[in-house]
Design an enzyme around this catalytic site. Structure first.
Site, short mmCIF file in Angstrom:
data_model
loop_
_atom_site.label_atom_id
_atom_site.label_comp_id
_atom_site.label_asym_id
_atom_site.label_seq_id
_atom_site.Cartn_x
_atom_site.Cartn_y
_atom_site.Cartn_z
N LYS A 1 31.47 17.10 -31.32
CA LYS A 1 31.75 17.16 -32.77
C LYS A 1 32.87 16.37 -33.35
O LYS A 1 33.61 15.95 -32.70
CB LYS A 1 31.99 18.55 -33.10
CG LYS A 1 31.47 19.08 -34.45
CD LYS A 1 29.85 19.20 -34.30
CE LYS A 1 29.23 19.99 -35.61
NZ LYS A 1 28.11 20.43 -35.33
P1 NAD Z 1 24.57 19.95 -45.66
O1 NAD Z 1 25.62 19.16 -45.86
O2 NAD Z 1 23.02 19.18 -45.79
O3 NAD Z 1 24.14 21.27 -46.83
C1 NAD Z 1 25.24 22.02 -46.84
C2 NAD Z 1 24.93 23.13 -47.83
O4 NAD Z 1 25.96 24.43 -47.92
C3 NAD Z 1 24.96 22.61 -49.25
O5 NAD Z 1 23.74 23.12 -49.92
C4 NAD Z 1 26.06 22.90 -49.80
O6 NAD Z 1 26.07 23.14 -51.34
C5 NAD Z 1 26.45 24.45 -49.35
N1 NAD Z 1 27.71 24.82 -49.15
C6 NAD Z 1 28.91 24.19 -48.97
N2 NAD Z 1 30.06 24.79 -48.89
C7 NAD Z 1 29.55 25.92 -49.22
C8 NAD Z 1 30.22 27.34 -49.74
N3 NAD Z 1 31.63 27.38 -49.61
N4 NAD Z 1 29.61 28.41 -49.98
C9 NAD Z 1 28.09 28.26 -50.12
N5 NAD Z 1 27.58 27.08 -50.01
C10 NAD Z 1 28.15 25.96 -49.69
O7 NAD Z 1 24.54 20.50 -44.34
P2 NAD Z 1 23.49 21.05 -43.14
O8 NAD Z 1 23.13 19.93 -42.43
O9 NAD Z 1 22.56 21.66 -43.80
O10 NAD Z 1 24.58 22.01 -42.32
C11 NAD Z 1 24.44 23.47 -42.78
C12 NAD Z 1 25.36 24.25 -41.33
O11 NAD Z 1 24.44 24.03 -40.45
C13 NAD Z 1 26.35 23.51 -41.17
O12 NAD Z 1 27.17 24.54 -40.63
C14 NAD Z 1 26.14 22.81 -39.72
O13 NAD Z 1 27.02 22.75 -38.94
C15 NAD Z 1 24.90 23.68 -39.23
N6 NAD Z 1 23.72 22.95 -38.51
C16 NAD Z 1 23.39 21.78 -39.07
C17 NAD Z 1 22.50 21.12 -38.15
C18 NAD Z 1 21.48 19.76 -38.72
O14 NAD Z 1 20.59 19.31 -38.22
N7 NAD Z 1 21.70 19.34 -40.20
C19 NAD Z 1 22.09 21.45 -37.02
C20 NAD Z 1 22.75 22.65 -36.44
C21 NAD Z 1 23.67 23.15 -37.13
#
Ligand code: NAD
Length: 432
Positions: A105
């Site tokens: 990561k």
């Molecule tokens: P992203 O940046 O596309 O979206 C994040 C979202 O969370 C946004 O809508 C933002 O406004 C919101 N956000 C941020 N801080 C916040 C807070 N304090 N309170 C409420 N909302 C908040 O990220 P993503 O790719 O959708 O990832 C989201 C989560 O899923 C992360 O923890 C990431 O590690 C996990 N994840 C993502 C993937 C992937 O394929 N993108 C895979 C596995 C896990």
């Protein structure tokens, strides 16, 4: 306790449960490699020194043949400690899904929302040049993927930059240095919504495995926190036939949330969100805070934003019947204990959100020529969907069986299973 101390405590707790030897606990408690390097880049109209961090946690396979794999973030909270915890989760995730990767990561600590696309591209290029000096990204050593604040465009910029520099390096199958690329740039169909689709496929399977009638309801109410890659797609996919019994009753992003709208209006709410970039002044629903959103009564609560959202302070106020952790470490260990005592199951991120890395694995195999080049997009689509569903269902089947047999929570069961498999692989690798 810091988030890293909490994770190590968890590793030791599960280690004691499975009577793991001390060398194994030591192996899992310390990352193998931490890369930290600085570069200067334009940000919000000025220039700043930024730091890129990349953590390699543990690889039970032959490193240099089977790579480390993990997301790469652009987010103000990126630190070595958080990246280490999330790399640990990646190790567990890959072994749970039986993928031939170690856990990694990383990211850069800054707020991408203050940057123009031109600045983001320059930051990505400078960062890639710094990482290349440490030998990554590389298809056999460390393969980066999208995460918070990064997307297909970021992966494309890394891919282009590696390509530019490749006449000096001769990396074979250079397309496989990153996954989550656009489809017409060596990407794969279905990666964009893979984490969300995989989670929903698994949730539907999980419901069939539960004896309690509550999960077999015809209309299951769902609250989603976060509207980024994962959260947006989770909500959007509930239009599809196989998920249409999931009714969205609350959504939020970093600015706040919305509830009290009819499920049939969710399409218009999403259109408003993509057009304006905000839930404010949405045509339907009542504005609420993120704190209120997490406490809404619902069947399934899916935190899909950021770690540390359900803590000892709000765990006793949660009214959901089930929590499906899309965001890694969204539920703190203390909160997990409280929820477990209250009889609210938590499907942990290491099982729930593996869909992204599963489809990334398929993309990586395709880029390396390990799967025949698929010219026909519908065929590729079918291959991705079938593999994703097979793996997501197997993961939850295995976790539920372990939970039943060992009489432990789903979170502990997922860690037991992952650590038992890792122990077996590492024992063979190190000849113990
Ligand atoms: P992203 O940046 O596309 O979206 C994040 C979202 O969370 C946004 O809508 C933002 O406004 C919101 N956000 C941020 N801080 C916040 C807070 N304090 N309170 C409420 N909302 C908040 O990220 P993503 O790719 O959708 O990832 C989201 C989560 O899923 C992360 O923890 C990431 O590690 C996990 N994840 C993502 C993937 C992937 O394929 N993108 C895979 C596995 C896990």
């Amino acid at each position: 306790m810091s988030i890293l101390d909490e994770k190590i405590y968890e590793i030791k707790k599960i280690g004691a449960l499975i009577q793991a030897p001390s060398w194994f606990i030591e192996e899992l408690s310390v990352p193998k490699r931490v890369i930290k390097t600085q570069f200067r880049a334009p940000i919000g109209g000025t220039t700043r020194i930024l730091q890129v961090i990349r953590v390699h946690h543990c690889n039970p396979h032959a490193t240099g043949v089977r790579p480390y794999k993990g997301g790469h973030r652009f987010h103000p909270h990126v630190t070595e400690e958080l990246s280490t915890v999330l790399a640990m989760d990646m190790t567990f995730k890959c072994v749970l899904a039986e993928l031939p990767f170690g856990g990694a990561k990383g990211g850069v600590a800054f707020d991408p929302s203050v940057c123009s696309q031109e600045e983001l591209t320059t930051i990505t290029e400078e960062m890639t040049m710094e990482l290349l000096k440490s030998g990554i990204p590389h298809p056999d050593i460390d393969v980066l993927g999208p995460d918070m604040g990064t997307n297909a465009r970021t992966m494309y910029d890394i891919y282009l930059q590696v390509g530019e520099a490749n006449h000096l390096r001769n990396i074979p199958n250079a397309g496989a240095v990153v996954t989550g690329k656009p489809i017409d740039a060596d990407g794969i169909t279905g990666r964009e919504d893979a984490t969300a689709r995989g989670l929903l496929m698994q949730l539907q399977r999980f419901r069939t495995l539960q004896p309690k009638p509550v999960y077999a309801l015809e209309r299951v109410t769902v609250v989603v926190q976060g509207l980024g890659n994962v959260g947006y797609n989770l909500v959007n996919l509930t239009h599809e036939d196989e998920f249409k019994d999931l009714h969205i009753v609350g959504v939020s992003d970093v600015e706040g949330g919305l509830c009290a709208f009819y499920n049939s209006r969710i399409g218009e709410i999403l259109t408003h969100y993509t057009t304006t970039g905000s839930l404010k002044n949405a045509p339907y629903g009542t504005a609420i805070t993120n704190e209120e959103l997490l406490e809404l009564p619902c069947d399934v609560l899916i935190p899909a934003a950021i770690e540390g959202q359900i803590t000892k302070d709000n765990a006793h106020k949660i009214k959901a019947r089930l929590i499906y952790e899309a965001a890694n470490e969204a539920v703190t260990p203390e909160a997990h204990e409280i929820l477990h005592k209250r009889g609210i199951p938590v499907v942990p991120g290491i099982a729930a959100n593996v869909g992204g890395v599963v489809v990334s694995y398929l993309e990586w195999r395709k880029n390396r020529g390990e799967h025949s080049h698929i010219v026909d997009l519908p065929d590729q689509h079918l291959w991705v969907r079938t593999e994703l569903e097979k793996i997501m269902c197997k993961v939850i089947d295995d976790v539920c069986t372990t939970s039943d047999t060992m009489k432990v929570s789903l979170k502990d069961a997922a860690h037991v299973l992952a650590m038992q498999r890792l122990h077996r692989l590492l024992k063979r690798k190190h000849n113990y």
